[in-house]
Structures are given as structure tokens and as C-alpha cells.
Motif scaffolding. Sequence first.
Motif, mmCIF file in Angstrom:
data_model
loop_
_atom_site.group_PDB
_atom_site.id
_atom_site.type_symbol
_atom_site.label_atom_id
_atom_site.label_comp_id
_atom_site.label_asym_id
_atom_site.label_seq_id
_atom_site.Cartn_x
_atom_site.Cartn_y
_atom_site.Cartn_z
ATOM 1 N N ILE A 1 1.022 -1.316 -0.115
ATOM 2 C CA ILE A 1 0.545 0.166 0.083
ATOM 3 C C ILE A 1 1.113 1.418 -0.675
ATOM 4 C CG2 ILE A 1 -1.757 1.234 1.168
ATOM 5 C CD1 ILE A 1 -3.040 -2.103 0.203
ATOM 6 N N SER A 2 0.341 2.187 -0.628
ATOM 7 C CA SER A 2 0.983 3.469 -0.562
ATOM 8 C C SER A 2 0.347 4.361 -0.477
ATOM 9 C CB SER A 2 2.697 3.808 -2.086
ATOM 10 O OG SER A 2 1.436 3.837 -2.774
ATOM 11 N N THR A 3 1.439 5.818 0.763
ATOM 12 C CA THR A 3 0.134 7.254 0.999
ATOM 13 C C THR A 3 0.831 7.961 0.550
ATOM 14 O OG1 THR A 3 -0.960 5.329 2.425
ATOM 15 C CG2 THR A 3 -1.244 8.433 2.520
ATOM 16 N N PRO A 4 0.034 9.169 -0.159
ATOM 17 C CA PRO A 4 1.144 10.610 -0.477
ATOM 18 C C PRO A 4 1.209 11.885 1.347
ATOM 19 C CG PRO A 4 -0.873 11.084 -1.028
ATOM 20 C CD PRO A 4 -0.455 9.246 -0.415
ATOM 21 N N ALA B 1 1.229 11.395 9.086
ATOM 22 C CA ALA B 1 -0.414 10.932 8.256
ATOM 23 C C ALA B 1 -0.297 10.153 7.479
ATOM 24 C CB ALA B 1 -1.164 12.350 8.528
ATOM 25 N N SER B 2 1.376 10.615 6.623
ATOM 26 C CA SER B 2 1.481 9.321 5.421
ATOM 27 C C SER B 2 1.324 8.327 6.202
ATOM 28 C CB SER B 2 2.653 9.778 4.615
ATOM 29 O OG SER B 2 2.449 8.708 3.414
ATOM 30 N N VAL C 1 -7.311 17.575 8.940
ATOM 31 C CA VAL C 1 -5.904 17.774 7.833
ATOM 32 C C VAL C 1 -5.461 16.667 7.292
ATOM 33 C CG1 VAL C 1 -5.627 19.192 6.066
ATOM 34 C CG2 VAL C 1 -6.865 20.299 8.428
ATOM 35 N N ASP C 2 -4.860 17.335 8.040
ATOM 36 C CA ASP C 2 -3.480 15.561 7.392
ATOM 37 C C ASP C 2 -4.338 13.871 7.152
ATOM 38 O OD1 ASP C 2 -2.318 18.251 7.794
ATOM 39 O OD2 ASP C 2 -0.581 16.812 9.302
ATOM 40 N N GLY D 1 -4.667 9.969 -3.955
ATOM 41 C CA GLY D 1 -4.203 9.225 -2.308
ATOM 42 C C GLY D 1 -3.449 8.172 -1.835
ATOM 43 N N VAL D 2 -4.584 7.540 -0.581
ATOM 44 C CA VAL D 2 -3.555 6.180 -0.246
ATOM 45 C C VAL D 2 -4.334 5.180 -1.201
ATOM 46 C CG1 VAL D 2 -5.986 5.388 0.961
ATOM 47 C CG2 VAL D 2 -3.863 4.253 1.109
#
Length: 442
Positions: A29-32, A186-187, A258-259, A437-438
Amino acid sequence: MSSTIDSLFLNTPSSGDFINKSNGIIFTISTPGKVILHGEHSVVYGKLALAASLGLRTSGTFRENEYSDDASVIEVHFPDINLHYSFNFKEIQNLLEKPLPVNPDISCFNLENPEKIDHDLHLKNIEGFLSGSGNYDTLNKVQKNSLVSFLYLFTAMFSSLNLKLCPFHFSVSSQLSIGGGTGSSASFVISLVASFLHYIKLATRRSGNRVNLSKDIYAPCLFTLDSDTTMFNEEELKAISNWGFYGEKIHHGNPSGVDNTICTYGSLIAFKKGCPPNRKSMSYPLKLLLINTRVSRDTKSLVLKAADFIQKFHNVGNALLNTMDEISKTALELLDVLNKSNSNEDEIATTFQKLEELSEINHSLLRILGVSHPSLEEIVRILKEYGLKAKLTGAGGGGYSTCLVPPSFSQNYLDEILAKLSNSGFDVKITTLGVEGVRVDS
């Protein structure tokens, strides 16, 4: 492999490419990350701020391991913070059997409503469990927070589920610098939550249980887990963001929300204190220079420094905040122009010029507030030599500076800028804004 695991892996419905018969479930999985475009400090006073997802990502890889009665563990590996930690699988299973602290009572909780968990008590329980295990007490603050986040979210999400677990290895690595104001925490937590939810999807699909996911003592969970295992649907994204908020509380105490939202959904968010974040789409690709001053900063002291200025020069301070608010509103309008499919080249060029000018103005206002730094001013000076406009992002006082790069900007000049910034001691990356996003990568 034991007969139990044989039956678990081989005699159940096929789950596609994410499951292999010898090793079980495996995926990435990846998240910005995120960056504040406008509204630093003024957002504290109820003004509009803009944040966008960043093309630098955090990746989490989940891999089930074979079960062994002699030595079964859950392994956690976070190489960016030099953390490799193992839990005894049976001890984690016992921990999952303990009822979660829930308000008002346990029968009202399921996977869909993290807000019903008594956050402080659950956090205290997890910290108590960790303090008596392994070398937890020798870890630094960042390592402890990361490990606590992992176990807090894992137990909170899995304790209520009637789901057979296997030992597993979970690793997370990131392109983001820790503590730099680009949403690294948050990421990280969104990568954790999304990985856990994706595993629940795959394991549920494998077991054939698609009715009620909850154990009997908890509220029935009729959460619709999408059969598409290549992506997250809107319901799943909402759950990821909501759980991520509680992971953020471990790192920041009282996050704005927000994050975790921007890291989950990507694109652009407009937000005001006390209001739900307003998600905006970003279809036009924006190139960004993200420049690390390598100067650490204390966010709390910088917020207090800005507050002192506003209190000391009340009318001037309010005028600055109101101007920052107008900058955010104008920037949002300009970004809407860029995202219109019928914008022509001249309109795009004019819009970019205005966005650059707003960045320059906003940085000047933040400098007046006293939250810039000589390193940030050096970056502004270097980029100005090439006709580009830079501004600090986040709390200031060091940290990062950002600079939008116009689509027509010369690559040769860009290469010169990168070399000059690097020779001046700064770490610079070229990335994009408003990315997805994710997501499930593999």
C-alpha cells in the motif's frame, strides 16, 4: 506448513493475485505526503488554508508468514527510524481477546466507528503492554510513537473481528523526511490503517465470511468490503481517514484532521478551523520544488512567536491574517481555473504567474510575522535569480520551502537551480502536487 495453515490457504475461495499458496497474503500500500500551499499560521485564527497531496509517498508492505508452534511472531520493520521489532504471536492473540475500552459500552462498537473507543484508555493499555515487552523502554520518542501507533491501530481494528489471523511481517518506508512538515506521520498512519483494512478485505474474502464481521459481544459489522481488491471505494476511504485521525492523535495530541484527510483522498483540501475539510479535485499536474533547509524547528515556539506579534501589533496583525485569508481564497480560485479542461495556454501562463506572485506575497507576510529563517531567505534569493518565487511551508523557522515550477520553465535552468541549491547545503526534490491518495500498489 501445518495442516491448519494448509486448510486456511488452500481450501478456501481464491483471492486473486494477492494470495500465494506458499506464503499467504502479500501486498503493498502507498500513501502520499502533504504540503501546505497557503494559510500557515493564519489557519490558527480561523482563516482559510490550502493543502495538497505530495508526490512523495510512504509504502507499507504486508506479508503473511507460515505458522509454527515453536516460533511464531509478528514482525514490524520501519527502516527509516531504525526500528525492527518482534511480537510473540500468541501474546498478540491474547491481547486481541481482551475487550476494547468503549463508550458507552462494548455492544455499540464495531469496525465502522472508531470514535466510540476510549482513546486515552486504549492508548494507556497499549503503552502498558509495550513497556513490559522487548526493548521498548530503550527506544527514542519517534520509535515509540511509531510502534504505539502500529499496535494501537492493529488491536483497535482487529479485536472486534471474528477473523482468523496468521503471523505476518509488516514493513514501512517513506520518501518523506520525518518531522519536516510534509505529513510524514499522517502518511505513516494512513499506510498502517489502509494495510490493515486491505488485509481484512482479503482475509474475509478468503474465509468466505461476508455477512457479519464482528464477534458476538460487539455490534454487528455489516461494513461492505468491496470485492475489487485493486483499490479502495468511498466507504473504505472514509473508514481509513477516520481511523487515521486517531493514529494522528498519538503523534500530535490534537490534530486538525486535515493531514489524515489529504493523505487518504489526495488532491487538494481547503479548510478552516472548526469546519470539515472541503475536498477539491486537481486534474492539472503541478510541478513543485520541495527544498529542505535541513534546519530543525520547534512548531510550538513559532506559533507562540506569531501570536506574540499579533497581540503586540493587534491591528497590523489582524490585517496580515485577513490578507493571508484573501491569498488562500484567490489561490483556490486560480487552481480552479487550471483544473478547467478548456483553459488555453495563455490563460494557464497568466494563472501560473498569479499563483507565483501570491506565493511571494505570502512569504513576505510570514517573514513579517517573524517565522522565516536565514536559510529560507537564502532559498528565496537563489530562486529569485531565475525568476521563480519560493515560500516557506508549515511552521517556518527552517523546515521546508516550496516553489511552483511553470510548465514552460527551461529544464537547463532547472538543472542549474538544483545544483546551486545542493551546493548551498539544501536538499531539493522535484515532485508533483495533487496526486492520488492512498492506493493499492501491488
